[in-house]
Design a protein around this motif. Structure first.
Motif, PDB file in Angstrom:
ATOM      1  N   GLU A  64     -50.297 -45.552  29.511  1.00  0.00           N
ATOM      2  CA  GLU A  64     -51.326 -45.638  28.479  1.00  0.00           C
ATOM      3  C   GLU A  64     -52.599 -44.872  28.818  1.00  0.00           C
ATOM      4  N   VAL A  84     -58.415 -43.440  26.748  1.00  0.00           N
ATOM      5  CA  VAL A  84     -57.121 -43.168  26.124  1.00  0.00           C
ATOM      6  C   VAL A  84     -57.410 -42.233  24.957  1.00  0.00           C
ATOM      7  N   TYR A  85     -56.911 -41.015  25.046  1.00  0.00           N
ATOM      8  CA  TYR A  85     -57.207 -40.043  23.993  1.00  0.00           C
ATOM      9  C   TYR A  85     -56.004 -39.222  23.538  1.00  0.00           C
ATOM     10  N   LEU A  87     -53.387 -40.539  21.774  1.00  0.00           N
ATOM     11  CA  LEU A  87     -52.827 -41.717  21.103  1.00  0.00           C
ATOM     12  C   LEU A  87     -51.534 -41.442  20.343  1.00  0.00           C
ATOM     13  N   LYS A  90     -48.330 -42.333  22.313  1.00  0.00           N
ATOM     14  CA  LYS A  90     -48.260 -43.601  23.045  1.00  0.00           C
ATOM     15  C   LYS A  90     -47.892 -44.774  22.162  1.00  0.00           C
ATOM     16  N   VAL A  92     -49.073 -47.822  21.526  1.00  0.00           N
ATOM     17  CA  VAL A  92     -50.230 -48.714  21.598  1.00  0.00           C
ATOM     18  C   VAL A  92     -50.328 -49.445  20.252  1.00  0.00           C
ATOM     19  N   VAL A  95     -53.600 -50.400  18.251  1.00  0.00           N
ATOM     20  CA  VAL A  95     -54.473 -49.377  17.672  1.00  0.00           C
ATOM     21  C   VAL A  95     -53.992 -49.094  16.249  1.00  0.00           C
ATOM     22  N   LYS A 100     -55.699 -43.370  14.746  1.00  0.00           N
ATOM     23  CA  LYS A 100     -54.915 -42.573  15.696  1.00  0.00           C
ATOM     24  C   LYS A 100     -54.991 -41.118  15.283  1.00  0.00           C
ATOM     25  N   THR A 104     -59.940 -39.087  18.217  1.00  0.00           N
ATOM     26  CA  THR A 104     -60.199 -40.454  18.674  1.00  0.00           C
ATOM     27  C   THR A 104     -60.038 -40.574  20.184  1.00  0.00           C
TER      28      THR A 104
END
Length: 182
Positions: A64, A84-85, A87, A90, A92, A95, A100, A104
């Motif tokens: 992550e 975390v950039y 996204l 990933k 996640v 989020v 996303k 971001t």
């Protein structure tokens, strides 16, 4: 406090579990929320905490976080912040899809040891994270729980609520009209 980039986050897993357990104790079990656990361990049960938290931390460290930083006094970790950039790549689930995107940047894993609270260490870590995301061309976001002390802290530090998402609140850093937020 020195802010250091962790080049190989999984190697720091043991130290980070102990650090996060100090946070868990200092918040009387409120943070981390361990929302996926049916019966949360008591605040004096390190082994119980380690068993439920370590696999989650392992995921975050390996899959992550794009960057992880620690704040140290001597050899002691007194604070952490992760960015975390990437996204899009990933898993996640916490989020929302609406944020996303390539612009971001999430500030995650932002914590300060309760013994060092109120001494400006959190402000230094947060300012560092916002500046780093800006260097990367990203807008800084945080996702937190509305009932946590962190929510009002982020409001004071220049974040605004963007939306509620599941049990979370999504917040974005906004520049102050005077430019003082930069």
């Amino acid at each position: 406090m020195r802010i250091l980039k962790v080049e190989e986050p999984p190697k720091l897993k043991g130290d980070l579990v102990r650090f996060v357990f100090r946070i868990y104790q200092g918040t009387n079990g409120k943070y981390p929320a361990l929302e996926w656990v049916k019966k949360k361990p008591s605040t004096d049960d390190f082994e119980g905490f380690r068993k439920v938290y370590e696999p989650f931390l392992e995921f975050r460290l390996g899959k992550e976080f794009d960057e992880l930083y620690v704040g140290k006094e001597g050899d002691l970790i007194i604070g952490t912040v992760a960015l975390v950039y990437t996204l899009e790549d990933k898993d996640v689930w916490w989020v929302p899809g609406e944020i996303k995107g390539k612009k971001t940047g999430l500030i995650e894993f932002f914590m300060v040891d309760p013994n060092y609270k109120g001494k400006g260490y959190g402000s230094k870590l947060l300012e560092f994270a916002i500046k780093r995301l800006k260097e990367l061309g990203k807008e800084a976001y945080v996702i937190t729980f509305p009932e946590l002390e962190a929510y009002s802290y982020y409001l004071k530090k220049g974040f605004e609520k963007v939306m509620d998402y599941r049990e979370f609140v999504v917040m974005r850093y906004k520049l102050h009209p005077t430019g003082a937020g930069e």
